[in-house]
Scaffold this motif. Sequence first.
Motif, short mmCIF file in Angstrom:
data_model
loop_
_atom_site.label_atom_id
_atom_site.label_comp_id
_atom_site.label_asym_id
_atom_site.label_seq_id
_atom_site.Cartn_x
_atom_site.Cartn_y
_atom_site.Cartn_z
N UNK A 134 0.83 -1.20 0.00
CA UNK A 134 0.00 0.00 0.00
C UNK A 134 0.87 1.26 0.00
N UNK A 135 1.99 1.19 0.71
CA UNK A 135 2.89 2.35 0.75
C UNK A 135 3.39 2.69 -0.65
N UNK A 136 3.82 1.68 -1.40
CA UNK A 136 4.30 1.89 -2.77
C UNK A 136 3.19 2.52 -3.62
N UNK A 137 1.98 1.98 -3.50
CA UNK A 137 0.87 2.50 -4.32
C UNK A 137 0.49 3.92 -3.91
N UNK A 138 0.53 4.21 -2.60
CA UNK A 138 0.25 5.57 -2.13
C UNK A 138 1.26 6.57 -2.69
N UNK A 139 2.52 6.18 -2.70
CA UNK A 139 3.55 7.09 -3.25
C UNK A 139 3.32 7.34 -4.73
N UNK A 140 2.91 6.30 -5.47
CA UNK A 140 2.58 6.48 -6.89
C UNK A 140 1.42 7.47 -7.05
N UNK A 141 0.38 7.29 -6.22
CA UNK A 141 -0.79 8.17 -6.32
C UNK A 141 -0.42 9.61 -5.98
N UNK A 142 0.44 9.78 -4.98
CA UNK A 142 0.81 11.13 -4.54
C UNK A 142 1.45 11.93 -5.68
N UNK A 144 1.33 10.95 -8.96
CA UNK A 144 0.69 10.67 -10.24
C UNK A 144 1.53 9.81 -11.16
N UNK A 145 2.20 8.81 -10.59
CA UNK A 145 3.04 7.92 -11.40
C UNK A 145 2.35 6.57 -11.54
N UNK A 146 2.28 6.00 -12.75
CA UNK A 146 1.55 4.74 -12.93
C UNK A 146 2.25 3.55 -12.27
N UNK A 147 1.54 2.82 -11.42
CA UNK A 147 2.14 1.63 -10.77
C UNK A 147 2.67 0.62 -11.79
N UNK A 148 2.12 0.60 -13.00
CA UNK A 148 2.56 -0.37 -14.01
C UNK A 148 3.99 -0.11 -14.46
N UNK A 175 -1.82 -6.74 -8.15
CA UNK A 175 -3.20 -6.38 -8.49
C UNK A 175 -3.27 -4.97 -9.06
N UNK A 176 -2.34 -4.10 -8.62
CA UNK A 176 -2.32 -2.72 -9.10
C UNK A 176 -1.44 -2.55 -10.34
N UNK A 177 -0.84 -3.65 -10.81
CA UNK A 177 -0.04 -3.59 -12.04
C UNK A 177 1.45 -3.47 -11.85
N UNK A 178 1.90 -3.41 -10.58
CA UNK A 178 3.34 -3.38 -10.31
C UNK A 178 3.95 -4.72 -10.72
N UNK A 200 5.30 -13.72 -10.44
CA UNK A 200 6.57 -13.20 -10.92
C UNK A 200 6.41 -12.68 -12.34
N UNK A 201 7.16 -11.60 -12.66
CA UNK A 201 7.08 -11.02 -14.00
C UNK A 201 8.43 -10.96 -14.72
#
Length: 285
Positions: A134-142, A144-148, A175-178, A200-201
């Motif tokens: 959630x921390x990683x996704x919050x920083x992306x949202x803050x 405006x950087x795409x999690x993907x 789930x968020x595309x990271x 894994x990707x």
Amino acid sequence: GRAGKALFEAQRVGRGKVITHGGYYASPAAVRDGLTNGEFFLLFQPVIHLSTGATAGAEALVRWQHPTRGLVPPAEFIPLCEASGSMQVLGRWVVRESIEAAADWARRDRSDGQQLSISINASARELASAGYGDYVLDECATVGFPPSLVRIEVTETDFGTDAAAVRDNIRVLRDAGVLISMDDFGTGHSSLSRLTEIDLDVIKIDRSFVGAIDDTTDSPVADLTIKMAAALGLDVIAEGVETKAQARWLLDRGCPYVQGYLYSRPVPSDEFVARFVEEALTSRS
Ligand code: C2E
Ligand code: MG
Ligand code: MG
Ligand code: MG
């Protein structure tokens, strides 16, 4: 050596306790002070698309300019931070700084339309800490950087920990595309069946295998890893490419991405922008 002794002492006193021996300088209080005083900084190493030479993204690598110890490499202080309980505060600083840097590059709107990814190393304890995803996704949202465009790198041996918290964080992120990368592949003990089970990707071939390649020497491990990744539908990056012969060998075997001193050492963000972001803007004109 000295670092090994310091690490031993740090592990012996355990997590969250004051470290009084060799590892004292990486205690939670010292790391907090270091962050406040601007002693930590990030360098960025480009990830290169091998067949075109285009920059695909960068990996963030942390450094500690310690007031008395000088420049301390992460291989020394990361294990101490892990052992002393200061890795979480440092790791979250790394996440925020990395995503802010990548958001800055994205605003420069490259004329080649390439969106640069940012790869962030996560240690075992970071990934096992509640709320990391959630921390990683919050920083992306803050910013405006795409999690993907975010990739989290986990060392092969750290995937072995089957902790529920690790699985939860990886699920939240994916789930968020990271994307999730397995770092230093070939140095741990992943079985083939395990590789198909975990989320894994990307696989990163450890630089010990790449470094062994020259005009007369093959790397069967690197060769098989490229083939296996393709068969499993995973992306693959060869780490530690230092010579043209190694790049040629990897190109011939269809390795899509590379990192290494042949292309660039890890550099500060402004140098990364000048050489790998704005460079792409001017190369068309
Ligand atoms: P890593 O994630 O496998 O990073 C690659 C390491 O190889 C980096 O060392 C990089 O500078 C080095 N390298 C890249 N290209 C070449 C090359 O062509 N030749 C050689 N000889 N080396 C090359 P670095 O920056 O000292 O980092 C060491 C390790 O420390 C990293 O290995 C990673 O596991 C850890 N680390 C670094 N930054 C962070 C961080 O922010 N968080 C966490 N948790 N770990 C980090
Ligand atoms: Mg890495
Ligand atoms: Mg790593
Ligand atoms: Mg590696």
